[in-house]
Design a protein around this motif. Structure first.
Motif, PDB file in Angstrom:
ATOM      1  N   LYS A 157       0.846  -1.372  -0.011  1.00  0.00           N
ATOM      2  CA  LYS A 157      -0.043   0.093   0.016  1.00  0.00           C
ATOM      3  C   LYS A 157       0.868   1.223  -0.114  1.00  0.00           C
ATOM      4  O   LYS A 157       1.970   1.296   0.730  1.00  0.00           O
ATOM      5  N   GLN A 158       0.263   2.391  -0.503  1.00  0.00           N
ATOM      6  CA  GLN A 158       1.111   3.642  -0.674  1.00  0.00           C
ATOM      7  C   GLN A 158       1.433   4.140   0.570  1.00  0.00           C
ATOM      8  O   GLN A 158       0.469   4.193   1.572  1.00  0.00           O
ATOM      9  N   PRO A 159       2.732   4.216   0.969  1.00  0.00           N
ATOM     10  CA  PRO A 159       3.041   4.794   2.321  1.00  0.00           C
ATOM     11  C   PRO A 159       2.665   6.144   2.460  1.00  0.00           C
ATOM     12  O   PRO A 159       2.802   6.935   1.461  1.00  0.00           O
ATOM     13  N   LEU A 160       2.518   6.386   3.852  1.00  0.00           N
ATOM     14  CA  LEU A 160       1.986   7.836   3.977  1.00  0.00           C
ATOM     15  C   LEU A 160       3.370   8.574   4.461  1.00  0.00           C
ATOM     16  O   LEU A 160       4.055   8.205   5.512  1.00  0.00           O
ATOM     17  N   THR A 161       3.753   9.526   3.739  1.00  0.00           N
ATOM     18  CA  THR A 161       4.936  10.053   3.922  1.00  0.00           C
ATOM     19  C   THR A 161       5.007  11.259   4.756  1.00  0.00           C
ATOM     20  O   THR A 161       4.034  12.041   5.044  1.00  0.00           O
ATOM     21  N   THR A 162       6.260  11.689   5.322  1.00  0.00           N
ATOM     22  CA  THR A 162       6.163  12.754   6.365  1.00  0.00           C
ATOM     23  C   THR A 162       5.684  13.994   6.056  1.00  0.00           C
ATOM     24  O   THR A 162       4.759  14.394   6.864  1.00  0.00           O
ATOM     25  N   TRP A 163       5.967  14.546   5.010  1.00  0.00           N
ATOM     26  CA  TRP A 163       5.222  15.952   4.559  1.00  0.00           C
ATOM     27  C   TRP A 163       3.932  15.790   4.333  1.00  0.00           C
ATOM     28  O   TRP A 163       3.058  16.771   4.343  1.00  0.00           O
ATOM     29  N   GLU A 164       3.605  14.651   3.453  1.00  0.00           N
ATOM     30  CA  GLU A 164       2.137  14.434   3.238  1.00  0.00           C
ATOM     31  C   GLU A 164       1.076  14.236   4.480  1.00  0.00           C
ATOM     32  O   GLU A 164       0.348  14.818   4.396  1.00  0.00           O
ATOM     33  N   LYS A 165       1.840  13.920   5.678  1.00  0.00           N
ATOM     34  CA  LYS A 165       1.181  13.563   6.915  1.00  0.00           C
ATOM     35  C   LYS A 165       0.991  14.920   7.583  1.00  0.00           C
ATOM     36  O   LYS A 165       0.000  15.386   8.127  1.00  0.00           O
ATOM     37  N   ALA A 166       2.103  15.519   7.415  1.00  0.00           N
ATOM     38  CA  ALA A 166       2.284  17.100   8.101  1.00  0.00           C
ATOM     39  C   ALA A 166       1.351  18.094   7.381  1.00  0.00           C
ATOM     40  O   ALA A 166       0.479  18.875   8.226  1.00  0.00           O
ATOM     41  N   ASN A 167       1.228  18.021   6.042  1.00  0.00           N
ATOM     42  CA  ASN A 167       0.415  19.040   5.360  1.00  0.00           C
ATOM     43  C   ASN A 167      -0.190  18.498   4.087  1.00  0.00           C
ATOM     44  O   ASN A 167       0.425  18.784   3.185  1.00  0.00           O
ATOM     45  N   PRO A 168      -1.077  17.639   4.139  1.00  0.00           N
ATOM     46  CA  PRO A 168      -1.530  17.002   2.677  1.00  0.00           C
ATOM     47  C   PRO A 168      -1.970  17.888   1.744  1.00  0.00           C
ATOM     48  O   PRO A 168      -1.827  17.770   0.637  1.00  0.00           O
ATOM     49  N   ARG A 169      -2.213  19.257   1.969  1.00  0.00           N
ATOM     50  CA  ARG A 169      -2.770  20.318   1.162  1.00  0.00           C
ATOM     51  C   ARG A 169      -1.631  20.792   0.217  1.00  0.00           C
ATOM     52  O   ARG A 169      -1.787  21.472  -0.645  1.00  0.00           O
ATOM     53  N   GLU A 170      -0.469  20.912   1.028  1.00  0.00           N
ATOM     54  CA  GLU A 170       0.582  21.309   0.364  1.00  0.00           C
ATOM     55  C   GLU A 170       1.626  20.378  -0.242  1.00  0.00           C
ATOM     56  O   GLU A 170       2.540  20.687  -1.138  1.00  0.00           O
ATOM     57  N   TYR A 171       1.635  19.178   0.249  1.00  0.00           N
ATOM     58  CA  TYR A 171       2.742  18.110  -0.146  1.00  0.00           C
ATOM     59  C   TYR A 171       2.069  16.865  -0.463  1.00  0.00           C
ATOM     60  O   TYR A 171       1.521  16.315   0.561  1.00  0.00           O
ATOM     61  N   GLY A 172       2.103  16.472  -1.695  1.00  0.00           N
ATOM     62  CA  GLY A 172       1.342  15.307  -2.336  1.00  0.00           C
ATOM     63  C   GLY A 172       2.403  14.108  -2.295  1.00  0.00           C
ATOM     64  O   GLY A 172       3.459  14.411  -2.106  1.00  0.00           O
ATOM     65  N   PHE A 173       1.826  12.985  -2.333  1.00  0.00           N
ATOM     66  CA  PHE A 173       2.778  11.852  -2.360  1.00  0.00           C
ATOM     67  C   PHE A 173       3.660  11.989  -3.594  1.00  0.00           C
ATOM     68  O   PHE A 173       5.104  11.555  -3.526  1.00  0.00           O
ATOM     69  N   TYR A 174       3.320  12.175  -4.740  1.00  0.00           N
ATOM     70  CA  TYR A 174       4.192  12.177  -6.097  1.00  0.00           C
ATOM     71  C   TYR A 174       5.224  13.298  -6.147  1.00  0.00           C
ATOM     72  O   TYR A 174       6.360  13.006  -6.382  1.00  0.00           O
ATOM     73  N   SER A 175       5.001  14.266  -5.595  1.00  0.00           N
ATOM     74  CA  SER A 175       6.143  15.735  -5.467  1.00  0.00           C
ATOM     75  C   SER A 175       6.646  15.784  -6.553  1.00  0.00           C
ATOM     76  O   SER A 175       8.073  16.249  -6.835  1.00  0.00           O
ATOM     77  N   ASN A 176       6.144  15.492  -7.866  1.00  0.00           N
ATOM     78  CA  ASN A 176       6.746  15.747  -9.263  1.00  0.00           C
ATOM     79  C   ASN A 176       6.645  17.431  -9.387  1.00  0.00           C
ATOM     80  O   ASN A 176       5.733  18.002  -9.272  1.00  0.00           O
ATOM     81  N   VAL A 177       8.045  17.670 -10.187  1.00  0.00           N
ATOM     82  CA  VAL A 177       8.120  19.081 -10.473  1.00  0.00           C
ATOM     83  C   VAL A 177       7.214  19.387 -11.590  1.00  0.00           C
ATOM     84  O   VAL A 177       7.375  18.824 -12.427  1.00  0.00           O
ATOM     85  N   ASN A 178       6.355  20.355 -11.161  1.00  0.00           N
ATOM     86  CA  ASN A 178       5.287  20.576 -12.206  1.00  0.00           C
ATOM     87  C   ASN A 178       5.151  22.142 -12.163  1.00  0.00           C
ATOM     88  O   ASN A 178       4.127  22.676 -11.161  1.00  0.00           O
ATOM     89  N   PRO A 179       5.633  22.888 -13.263  1.00  0.00           N
ATOM     90  CA  PRO A 179       5.205  24.407 -13.037  1.00  0.00           C
ATOM     91  C   PRO A 179       3.756  25.177 -13.186  1.00  0.00           C
ATOM     92  O   PRO A 179       3.347  25.949 -12.841  1.00  0.00           O
ATOM     93  N   LYS A 180       3.045  24.124 -13.474  1.00  0.00           N
ATOM     94  CA  LYS A 180       1.379  24.336 -13.632  1.00  0.00           C
ATOM     95  C   LYS A 180       0.596  23.910 -12.178  1.00  0.00           C
ATOM     96  O   LYS A 180      -0.198  24.372 -12.129  1.00  0.00           O
ATOM     97  N   VAL A 181       1.210  23.370 -11.126  1.00  0.00           N
ATOM     98  CA  VAL A 181       0.760  23.128 -10.113  1.00  0.00           C
ATOM     99  C   VAL A 181       1.319  23.919  -8.989  1.00  0.00           C
ATOM    100  O   VAL A 181       2.596  23.483  -8.523  1.00  0.00           O
TER     101      VAL A 181
END
Length: 323
Positions: A251-275
């Motif tokens: 199962k997809q692990p809950l990462t530290t920053w995703e747990k701390a603030n899921p609104r600002e830090y997603g699991f994928y964290s891909n560099v995307n200038p449109k997001v």
């Protein structure tokens, strides 16, 4: 023989005490490994002047011709919350972190679980230099000549089962050595130990590496010693440092920053200038050491400029939903 220091040498050109102490410590550690019977051909050649990796090959995966950021800037401007939230905190506080001996437990949904000493990993996986861009979510970037080996080769060696869908990484938890993990200090709002994760196919991509050095030298403590993850198409906070565990999970692990603030830090964290980050734009960036506060900002590239190599991993995905 006495050597006089010529007058007029700026302080920035003098080796900082913390770097000098790290080099002296590494000399002792390398000597201990040699005494234990580890071939010196597998180890950095440590001297007081430098800690160079011998016979380091250049990688075909260095896909940029940009000028690398200076060693000084790379090692003095860091995010490593285990030592504080300030950019200079890691360089000031990480010097006493004990990085030898160091082991990494590789476990979970694999056929060959084991606890590996770092020198064992180096023995089985040849090192090479890879020059990668590093883009942080705070909209700054660097170009770093990493020294490391392919994460894919490690994964193949341990043979994941059909149940392995994700790879979870965990940092050392040691509040005595890592003051940012202690209650009451700035940055202690995070839930320690630090946890990151990748989808298995992301971890198997040839660009993903485990780094043990930079600029041909042993990784300094503030940069994630002795072993860290580097995934060049993701934001820098995805590059977990001082790894002690790699676990294969269903199962997809809950990462530290995703747990701390899921609104600002997603699991994928891909560099995307449109997001955009909720608090600032991700459309542009500033290159540390090359751009001043008054320089025109650079355009952020999709997947940090590695779209040709990795975009196929996300075919059909809504990259605004899965950010």
């Amino acid at each position: 023989m006495l050597i006089n220091k010529p007058a007029g040498i700026p302080s920035s050109e003098i080796t900082p005490p913390e770097i000098y102490r790290q080099r002296r410590r590494f000399i002792r550690e390398a000597a201990a490994l040699t005494a234990a019977g580890v071939s010196t051909a597998l180890l950095p050649a440590a001297t007081q002047a430098a800690m160079k990796f011998p016979q380091l090959r250049k990688s075909r995966y260095s896909l940029t011709d940009e000028q690398p950021t200076s060693y000084k800037n790379i090692t003095s401007y860091n995010n490593f919350y285990e030592f504080g939230t300030g950019k200079s905190d890691p360089a000031e506080r990480a010097g006493k972190l004990r990085t030898f001996p160091w082991s990494v437990a590789i476990e979970g949904e694999i056929k060959k679980p084991a606890v590996y000493q770092l020198e064992d990993l180096l023995k089985h996986h040849p090192l090479e230099e890879r020059i990668y861009r590093l883009r942080c979510v705070e909209a700054w970037s660097m170009v770093v000549p990493w020294v490391g080996f392919s994460l894919r080769d490690v994964i193949r060696r341990v043979e994941p089962t059909s149940r392995a869908k994700y790879v979870q990484f965990t940092t050392l938890y040691d509040p005595e050595q890592m003051p940012g993990q202690r209650p009451g200090l700035l940055g202690s709002g995070l839930d320690w130990p630090y946890v990151e994760g990748l989808r298995l196919d992301e971890a198997m991509h040839p660009l993903a590496i485990l780094a043990v050095g930079l600029y041909g030298e042993v990784l300094p403590n503030q940069s994630g010693a002795p072993i860290r993850l580097v995934v060049p198409w993701k934001y820098g906070f995805k590059s977990i440092k001082s790894i002690v565990q790699i676990r294969f999970v269903e199962k997809q692990p809950l990462t530290t920053w995703e747990k701390a603030n899921p609104r600002e830090y997603g699991f994928y964290s891909n560099v995307n200038p449109k997001v955009d980050h909720p608090r600032w734009s991700q459309a542009t960036e500033r290159r540390i050491g090359a751009d001043s506060l008054f320089s025109p900002r650079r355009k952020t590239l999709l997947f940090n400029g590695y779209a040709d190599q990795v975009a196929s991993l996300y075919t059909g995905m809504d990259l605004k939903k899965y950010f």
